[in-house]
Write an enzyme that holds these catalytic residues in place. Sequence first.
Site, PDB file in Angstrom:
ATOM      1  N   HIS A 234       4.061   1.278   2.258  1.00 60.22           N
ATOM      2  CA  HIS A 234       5.227   0.608   1.667  1.00 60.22           C
ATOM      3  C   HIS A 234       5.813   1.474   0.551  1.00 60.22           C
ATOM      4  CE1 HIS A 234       2.660  -2.952   2.959  1.00 60.22           C
ATOM      5  NE2 HIS A 234       3.783  -3.218   3.598  1.00 60.22           N
TER       6      HIS A 234
ATOM      7  N   HIS B 249       0.864  -1.189   0.000  1.00 58.96           N
ATOM      8  CA  HIS B 249       0.000   0.000   0.000  1.00 58.96           C
ATOM      9  C   HIS B 249       0.897   1.235   0.000  1.00 58.96           C
ATOM     10  CE1 HIS B 249       1.065   0.143   4.221  1.00 58.96           C
ATOM     11  NE2 HIS B 249       0.477  -1.024   4.458  1.00 58.96           N
TER      12      HIS B 249
HETATM   13  P1  AMP Z   1       4.826  -5.039   6.572  1.00 53.18           P
HETATM   14  O1  AMP Z   1       4.613  -5.453   5.151  1.00 53.18           O
HETATM   15  O2  AMP Z   1       3.565  -4.773   7.320  1.00 53.18           O
HETATM   16  O3  AMP Z   1       5.793  -5.936   7.311  1.00 53.18           O
HETATM   17  O4  AMP Z   1       5.542  -3.630   6.489  1.00 53.18           O
HETATM   18  C1  AMP Z   1       6.746  -3.468   5.773  1.00 53.18           C
HETATM   19  C2  AMP Z   1       7.332  -2.121   6.099  1.00 53.18           C
HETATM   20  O5  AMP Z   1       6.394  -1.092   5.744  1.00 53.18           O
HETATM   21  C3  AMP Z   1       7.619  -1.949   7.595  1.00 53.18           C
HETATM   22  O6  AMP Z   1       8.842  -1.257   7.762  1.00 53.18           O
HETATM   23  C4  AMP Z   1       6.443  -1.119   8.056  1.00 53.18           C
HETATM   24  O7  AMP Z   1       6.713  -0.345   9.205  1.00 53.18           O
HETATM   25  C5  AMP Z   1       6.217  -0.239   6.860  1.00 53.18           C
HETATM   26  N1  AMP Z   1       4.862   0.313   6.877  1.00 53.18           N
HETATM   27  C6  AMP Z   1       3.705  -0.382   7.031  1.00 53.18           C
HETATM   28  N2  AMP Z   1       2.644   0.466   7.071  1.00 53.18           N
HETATM   29  C7  AMP Z   1       3.151   1.717   6.947  1.00 53.18           C
HETATM   30  C8  AMP Z   1       2.575   3.032   6.924  1.00 53.18           C
HETATM   31  N3  AMP Z   1       1.266   3.218   7.041  1.00 53.18           N
HETATM   32  N4  AMP Z   1       3.409   4.095   6.792  1.00 53.18           N
HETATM   33  C9  AMP Z   1       4.750   3.901   6.683  1.00 53.18           C
HETATM   34  N5  AMP Z   1       5.352   2.694   6.692  1.00 53.18           N
HETATM   35  C10 AMP Z   1       4.567   1.621   6.820  1.00 53.18           C
END
Ligand code: AMP
Length: 297
Positions: free
Chosen positions: A37, A34
């Site tokens: 990311h 999203h």
């Molecule tokens: P995930 O796929 O949930 O493991 O997230 C991958 C990376 O994206 C991690 O470093 C998360 O902290 C970051 N991330 C997820 N959601 C957000 C958001 N809303 N804003 C900024 N970074 C995000």
Amino acid sequence: MRVLTTIGETRAALDVARAGGASVGLVPTMGYLHAGHRSLIDRSVAEQSLTAMTIFVNPLQFGASEDLSSYPRDLDADLAMAEAAGVDVVLHPSVEEMYPQPILTSVAVADVSTPMEGASRPTHFVGVATVVAKLFNIAGPCTAYFGEKDWQQLAVVRRMASDLSFPVAVVGCPTVREPDGLALSSRNAYLTPEERAAAPVLHWSLVAGAAAIAAGERDAKRVRELIADLVQAEPLAQLDYAEVVDAATLQEVDPLAGSLRLLVAARFGRARLIDNQGATVVAGSGEAAPTEQGAPG
Ligand code: AMP
């Protein structure tokens, strides 16, 4: 864009790029990408000559009763977004590629991992630190981009990289939100329309907590209670925790002082959501300012 599935090919691709003078940016994700990311990818593409993204739903960081099997996945959409954003290399390994045998070696980051997410999800941060250590070893010297949305994870990864001398600079990126304040999360896909309408209470309760600190509140318990009361006033929210802690150590501070982080977790139906917000109490002044920026040190 090269889409790779093996550790060996990825390591070789990044070694060759560095040998040619490229700087490498690494964006670890679990996919179902999203705009949050995307903000990490955009930052890496802007700052580094090559951006590598990983898409891996890491079983090690899910508890036995958690949503590993139902975690949302859409590889085709993820690859389209990655390509459009300028990602050069995607590593999308199988579980067998990452864990060909039972893991006997794991990484535990004491103290920073203990409260909040660590208390609610006892094996979570060992799983996170272990997979991130593997990804850092696969990527080699690089700058790795993580979201402030997962503040405690960012603090754990920073501390691990520092303690274990990984040749990796860890960069925290601000949380990307929906217009109504809800932090973007792959798990928002679980929300019913009613739960989706209720979920921004997490952000606004933290904003209220930070505003109370800015107005002079220095009692950590009163800030915790203010956040908790606001979340609990929402009938669709089941509060897990509401905390205000030191932004870097994640330990309690009372009276409130220095660089602080307010963090909350709650369940809305199937979705367990987390959010956080910064606040800074300037030493020797009654003044404080809510901050969204700034990373744990
Ligand atoms: P995930 O796929 O949930 O493991 O997230 C991958 C990376 O994206 C991690 O470093 C998360 O902290 C970051 N991330 C997820 N959601 C957000 C958001 N809303 N804003 C900024 N970074 C995000």
